[in-house]
Write a protein that holds these residues in place. Structure first.
Motif, PDB file in Angstrom:
ATOM      1  N   PRO A  81       4.556 -17.584  19.866  1.00 25.05           N
ATOM      2  CA  PRO A  81       3.348 -16.755  19.728  1.00 25.05           C
ATOM      3  C   PRO A  81       2.960 -16.591  18.260  1.00 25.05           C
ATOM      4  O   PRO A  81       3.821 -16.545  17.368  1.00 25.05           O
ATOM      5  CB  PRO A  81       3.775 -15.411  20.327  1.00 25.05           C
ATOM      6  N   VAL A  82       1.659 -16.519  18.012  1.00 27.15           N
ATOM      7  CA  VAL A  82       1.163 -16.252  16.657  1.00 27.15           C
ATOM      8  C   VAL A  82       0.188 -15.075  16.714  1.00 27.15           C
ATOM      9  O   VAL A  82      -0.448 -14.831  17.748  1.00 27.15           O
ATOM     10  CB  VAL A  82       0.478 -17.489  16.033  1.00 27.15           C
ATOM     11  N   PHE A  83       0.078 -14.379  15.591  1.00 28.37           N
ATOM     12  CA  PHE A  83      -0.731 -13.169  15.513  1.00 28.37           C
ATOM     13  C   PHE A  83      -1.659 -13.250  14.309  1.00 28.37           C
ATOM     14  O   PHE A  83      -1.319 -13.842  13.282  1.00 28.37           O
ATOM     15  CB  PHE A  83       0.164 -11.927  15.358  1.00 28.37           C
ATOM     16  N   ARG A  84      -2.813 -12.642  14.450  1.00 29.27           N
ATOM     17  CA  ARG A  84      -3.721 -12.485  13.316  1.00 29.27           C
ATOM     18  C   ARG A  84      -4.632 -11.297  13.582  1.00 29.27           C
ATOM     19  O   ARG A  84      -4.769 -10.835  14.718  1.00 29.27           O
ATOM     20  CB  ARG A  84      -4.539 -13.739  13.072  1.00 29.27           C
ATOM     21  N   VAL A  85      -5.246 -10.805  12.505  1.00 32.48           N
ATOM     22  CA  VAL A  85      -6.210  -9.721  12.667  1.00 32.48           C
ATOM     23  C   VAL A  85      -7.397 -10.264  13.458  1.00 32.48           C
ATOM     24  O   VAL A  85      -7.922 -11.332  13.159  1.00 32.48           O
ATOM     25  CB  VAL A  85      -6.677  -9.176  11.306  1.00 32.48           C
ATOM     26  N   LYS A  86      -7.795  -9.547  14.469  1.00 37.42           N
ATOM     27  CA  LYS A  86      -8.885  -9.977  15.325  1.00 37.42           C
ATOM     28  C   LYS A  86     -10.186 -10.059  14.515  1.00 37.42           C
ATOM     29  O   LYS A  86     -10.449  -9.198  13.673  1.00 37.42           O
ATOM     30  CB  LYS A  86      -9.050  -8.975  16.475  1.00 37.42           C
ATOM     31  N   PRO A  87     -10.997 -11.096  14.734  1.00 40.59           N
ATOM     32  CA  PRO A  87     -12.272 -11.193  14.009  1.00 40.59           C
ATOM     33  C   PRO A  87     -13.093  -9.913  14.160  1.00 40.59           C
ATOM     34  O   PRO A  87     -13.242  -9.366  15.250  1.00 40.59           O
ATOM     35  CB  PRO A  87     -12.968 -12.381  14.691  1.00 40.59           C
ATOM     36  N   GLY A  88     -13.619  -9.416  13.040  1.00 35.42           N
ATOM     37  CA  GLY A  88     -14.411  -8.197  13.044  1.00 35.42           C
ATOM     38  C   GLY A  88     -13.600  -6.916  12.947  1.00 35.42           C
ATOM     39  O   GLY A  88     -14.176  -5.820  12.890  1.00 35.42           O
ATOM     40  N   LYS A  89     -12.269  -7.037  12.936  1.00 36.49           N
ATOM     41  CA  LYS A  89     -11.412  -5.852  12.910  1.00 36.49           C
ATOM     42  C   LYS A  89     -10.651  -5.700  11.593  1.00 36.49           C
ATOM     43  O   LYS A  89      -9.712  -4.913  11.504  1.00 36.49           O
ATOM     44  CB  LYS A  89     -10.410  -5.907  14.065  1.00 36.49           C
ATOM     45  N   HIS A  90     -11.080  -6.430  10.569  1.00 42.37           N
ATOM     46  CA  HIS A  90     -10.361  -6.355   9.295  1.00 42.37           C
ATOM     47  C   HIS A  90     -10.467  -4.967   8.661  1.00 42.37           C
ATOM     48  O   HIS A  90      -9.512  -4.482   8.042  1.00 42.37           O
ATOM     49  CB  HIS A  90     -10.895  -7.421   8.333  1.00 42.37           C
ATOM     50  N   ALA A  91     -11.624  -4.319   8.830  1.00 41.94           N
ATOM     51  CA  ALA A  91     -11.775  -2.970   8.259  1.00 41.94           C
ATOM     52  C   ALA A  91     -10.860  -1.981   8.963  1.00 41.94           C
ATOM     53  O   ALA A  91     -10.327  -1.053   8.335  1.00 41.94           O
ATOM     54  CB  ALA A  91     -13.236  -2.515   8.359  1.00 41.94           C
ATOM     55  N   VAL A  92     -10.661  -2.159  10.270  1.00 39.33           N
ATOM     56  CA  VAL A  92      -9.763  -1.285  11.023  1.00 39.33           C
ATOM     57  C   VAL A  92      -8.325  -1.501  10.565  1.00 39.33           C
ATOM     58  O   VAL A  92      -7.585  -0.544  10.309  1.00 39.33           O
ATOM     59  CB  VAL A  92      -9.886  -1.540  12.535  1.00 39.33           C
ATOM     60  N   ALA A  93      -7.927  -2.777  10.447  1.00 35.42           N
ATOM     61  CA  ALA A  93      -6.570  -3.086   9.976  1.00 35.42           C
ATOM     62  C   ALA A  93      -6.355  -2.543   8.565  1.00 35.42           C
ATOM     63  O   ALA A  93      -5.287  -2.016   8.235  1.00 35.42           O
ATOM     64  CB  ALA A  93      -6.334  -4.595  10.016  1.00 35.42           C
ATOM     65  N   ALA A  94      -7.386  -2.652   7.731  1.00 35.36           N
ATOM     66  CA  ALA A  94      -7.273  -2.156   6.358  1.00 35.36           C
ATOM     67  C   ALA A  94      -7.102  -0.644   6.328  1.00 35.36           C
ATOM     68  O   ALA A  94      -6.414  -0.101   5.455  1.00 35.36           O
ATOM     69  CB  ALA A  94      -8.504  -2.562   5.557  1.00 35.36           C
ATOM     70  N   PHE A  95      -7.719   0.070   7.272  1.00 33.53           N
ATOM     71  CA  PHE A  95      -7.561   1.523   7.349  1.00 33.53           C
ATOM     72  C   PHE A  95      -6.089   1.883   7.526  1.00 33.53           C
ATOM     73  O   PHE A  95      -5.566   2.762   6.826  1.00 33.53           O
ATOM     74  CB  PHE A  95      -8.381   2.061   8.519  1.00 33.53           C
ATOM     75  N   TYR A  96      -5.409   1.198   8.458  1.00 27.66           N
ATOM     76  CA  TYR A  96      -3.983   1.488   8.686  1.00 27.66           C
ATOM     77  C   TYR A  96      -3.156   1.096   7.471  1.00 27.66           C
ATOM     78  O   TYR A  96      -2.261   1.831   7.054  1.00 27.66           O
ATOM     79  CB  TYR A  96      -3.497   0.759   9.932  1.00 27.66           C
ATOM     80  N   ARG A  97      -3.455  -0.065   6.896  1.00 26.90           N
ATOM     81  CA  ARG A  97      -2.725  -0.495   5.695  1.00 26.90           C
ATOM     82  C   ARG A  97      -2.897   0.498   4.560  1.00 26.90           C
ATOM     83  O   ARG A  97      -1.938   0.827   3.844  1.00 26.90           O
ATOM     84  CB  ARG A  97      -3.245  -1.870   5.259  1.00 26.90           C
ATOM     85  N   ASN A  98      -4.117   0.985   4.376  1.00 27.82           N
ATOM     86  CA  ASN A  98      -4.425   1.825   3.218  1.00 27.82           C
ATOM     87  C   ASN A  98      -3.731   3.176   3.240  1.00 27.82           C
ATOM     88  O   ASN A  98      -3.616   3.828   2.203  1.00 27.82           O
ATOM     89  CB  ASN A  98      -5.934   2.033   3.114  1.00 27.82           C
ATOM     90  N   SER A  99      -3.280   3.619   4.417  1.00 31.04           N
ATOM     91  CA  SER A  99      -2.589   4.905   4.464  1.00 31.04           C
ATOM     92  C   SER A  99      -1.304   4.886   3.644  1.00 31.04           C
ATOM     93  O   SER A  99      -0.823   5.934   3.209  1.00 31.04           O
ATOM     94  CB  SER A  99      -2.277   5.286   5.916  1.00 31.04           C
ATOM     95  N   ALA A 100      -0.755   3.684   3.428  1.00 32.62           N
ATOM     96  CA  ALA A 100       0.502   3.578   2.671  1.00 32.62           C
ATOM     97  C   ALA A 100       0.392   2.664   1.455  1.00 32.62           C
ATOM     98  O   ALA A 100       1.386   2.451   0.756  1.00 32.62           O
ATOM     99  CB  ALA A 100       1.614   3.055   3.589  1.00 32.62           C
ATOM    100  N   ILE A 101      -0.806   2.145   1.177  1.00 29.76           N
ATOM    101  CA  ILE A 101      -0.940   1.138   0.115  1.00 29.76           C
ATOM    102  C   ILE A 101      -0.578   1.704  -1.249  1.00 29.76           C
ATOM    103  O   ILE A 101      -0.141   0.975  -2.151  1.00 29.76           O
ATOM    104  CB  ILE A 101      -2.372   0.561   0.104  1.00 29.76           C
ATOM    105  N   HIS A 102      -0.727   3.027  -1.437  1.00 30.86           N
ATOM    106  CA  HIS A 102      -0.431   3.621  -2.743  1.00 30.86           C
ATOM    107  C   HIS A 102       1.041   3.491  -3.115  1.00 30.86           C
ATOM    108  O   HIS A 102       1.393   3.600  -4.285  1.00 30.86           O
ATOM    109  CB  HIS A 102      -0.842   5.105  -2.762  1.00 30.86           C
ATOM    110  N   TRP A 103       1.909   3.286  -2.116  1.00 30.55           N
ATOM    111  CA  TRP A 103       3.333   3.103  -2.410  1.00 30.55           C
ATOM    112  C   TRP A 103       3.632   1.721  -2.966  1.00 30.55           C
ATOM    113  O   TRP A 103       4.667   1.524  -3.612  1.00 30.55           O
ATOM    114  CB  TRP A 103       4.156   3.292  -1.140  1.00 30.55           C
ATOM    115  N   PHE A 104       2.751   0.755  -2.749  1.00 27.36           N
ATOM    116  CA  PHE A 104       3.038  -0.629  -3.116  1.00 27.36           C
ATOM    117  C   PHE A 104       2.105  -1.204  -4.168  1.00 27.36           C
ATOM    118  O   PHE A 104       2.419  -2.221  -4.776  1.00 27.36           O
ATOM    119  CB  PHE A 104       2.980  -1.509  -1.850  1.00 27.36           C
ATOM    120  N   VAL A 105       0.954  -0.572  -4.388  1.00 25.01           N
ATOM    121  CA  VAL A 105       0.008  -1.042  -5.399  1.00 25.01           C
ATOM    122  C   VAL A 105      -0.344   0.130  -6.297  1.00 25.01           C
ATOM    123  O   VAL A 105      -0.848   1.138  -5.829  1.00 25.01           O
ATOM    124  CB  VAL A 105      -1.282  -1.604  -4.735  1.00 25.01           C
ATOM    125  N   ASN A 106      -0.071  -0.001  -7.602  1.00 26.01           N
ATOM    126  CA  ASN A 106      -0.385   1.085  -8.539  1.00 26.01           C
ATOM    127  C   ASN A 106      -1.895   1.224  -8.670  1.00 26.01           C
ATOM    128  O   ASN A 106      -2.583   0.231  -8.740  1.00 26.01           O
ATOM    129  CB  ASN A 106       0.247   0.811  -9.892  1.00 26.01           C
TER     130      ASN A 106
END
Length: 411
Positions: free
Chosen positions: A386-411
């Motif tokens: 099986p392979v996975f990717r962000v569904k087309p048109g859902k990158h902003a949604v995926a980014a929302f979840y990522r951004n909740s913790a991005i401050h820990w990994f990107v200054n």
């Protein structure tokens, strides 16, 4: 030190009368009328009208409706994961008579109900939640205003009388020993990151201290983070330019319907309390009303929120998938990205209890499948693996979840 006011006014009219009778209100009202060059009676009548809009009481009956009817309508989608040590720390401050001001993040309409539930179950007095009058429609507005909520106009720039009313009412709440609560971001984050702070209500707290209404106020930063949100798709569209839907009864029913499907955990974390008086005095120009004082307070509150915000499993998984752009990844490839991040988080001592399951293959797959079920990630099973990717048109949604913790990994 302030104590909680044991006597609750019987009606909102009682509150308006009590506020307008205070010596400070009458003195400041006269000064405002003089400044505006308007008759005192005219300004007083306008102020009374504004107070009638925002005044609140804590009715036991309406509070029960808020907690046990509206609450489940908004919070059934999550299991609460609460920082018990943080709860004990904040509760001890309140029991010592400290005046507390709760400043949570704002990512969902459910935030106020989540925090109210957590505080109620841990024996805290009911907060006065300050929010926008966009949710003031009947019956929601009636319930909110009679269970301690304070609904304020979304915009009142240039309306000096209404500004005065809000400032004096906040002073009244602080003097009476109530715990205010509001979102310094002003509105829900559409990106998962903290929005720039709004300074208006914070400025009024400073006025309350400088005017002697309180010796000090302890600001309590609160992080409320979610594994996933049902409303995130609409929020992402709004960020892209879609007009925001007007709140109303139909909107409330539709929202409540979507919230009945469980979608994960809601993480409530309490940051280190911040003394407003000490922070003001320690500002770079050494004066409570100094130029940079509010900026410093807001920056410090947001820093403490970020330090309390946990890294979640969806945040790390979407971080890995977004890093591959539109390329699909196998489970092992995703684990190859997540593994070093987990090691990094462990070495730095980041709050990672929410991602402990990602150390195992099954935990990563479970998180991916949860994202698949909610339409954020697509899974293709037609190949060797099986392979996975962000569904087309859902990158902003995926980014929302990522951004909740991005401050820990990107200054």
């Amino acid at each position: 030190m302030l104590t909680k006011n044991a006597s609750t006014p019987k009606s909102r009219k009682d509150v308006v009368r009590d506020v307008m009778r205070t010596e400070c209100f009458q003195r400041e009202l006269e000064a405002l009328a003089g400044k505006l060059g308007r008759p005192l009676n005219e300004v007083r009548a306008e102020a009374a009208k504004g107070l009638a809009e925002i005044a609140s009481v804590k009715s036991p009956a309406f509070s029960k409706v808020f907690d046990h009817v509206l609450g489940p309508m908004h919070t059934s989608a999550w299991t609460c994961d609460v920082d018990e040590e943080g709860v004990r720390r904040v509760k001890a401050l309140g029991e010592r008579g400290a005046a507390l001001v709760f400043l949570p993040t704002h990512r969902s309409y459910a935030d106020a109900f989540i925090l109210t539930k957590v505080l109620r179950e841990n024996g805290f007095p009911r907060n006065h939640i300050l929010g926008g009058d966009n949710v003031g429609f009947f019956p929601l507005g009636t319930i909110i205003r009679r269970s301690g909520g304070v609904l304020i106009r979304r915009s009142f720039k240039g309306d000096e009388v209404y500004k005065f009313v809000v400032r004096e009412y906040l002073r009244y709440l602080v003097t009476a020993g109530g715990n205010p609560e509001w979102y310094m971001e002003g509105g829900r984050s559409r990106t998962g990151k903290l929005r720039p702070p709004k300074y208006g209500l914070l400025r009024y707290l400073v006025d309350a201290i400088e005017g002697g209404a309180a010796d000090d106020l302890l600001l309590i930063p609160v992080s409320i983070t979610y594994d996933q949100l049902h409303e995130i798709g609409v929020m992402a569209e709004e960020e892209a330019g879609l007009a925001k839907a007007k709140e109303g009864v139909r909107w409330l029913m539709d929202y409540a319907k979507t919230q009945q499907e469980w979608i994960g955990k809601a993480y409530v974390r309490f940051g280190e309390a911040l003394s407003l008086r000490e922070t003001l005095v320690d500002s770079d120009d050494g004066k409570a009303g100094g130029r940079w004082a509010l900026d410093k307070v807001a920056f410090e509150v947001f820093q403490r929120i970020n330090r309390a915000t946990p890294v979640t499993a969806p945040a790390l998984v979407t971080l890995a998938l977004l890093g591959a752009h539109d390329k699909a990844m196998t489970l092992e490839e995703i684990r190859g990205v997540i593994g070093p991040l987990l090691d990094y988080a462990s070495r730095r001592g980041l709050p990672t209890t929410a991602v402990s399951g990602l150390a195992e293959k099954q935990g990563v797959e479970d998180t991916l499948n949860a994202l698949v079920r909610n339409g954020v990630v697509s899974r293709y099973d037609g190949g060797i693996v099986p392979v996975f990717r962000v569904k087309p048109g859902k990158h902003a949604v995926a980014a929302f979840y990522r951004n909740s913790a991005i401050h820990w990994f990107v200054n």
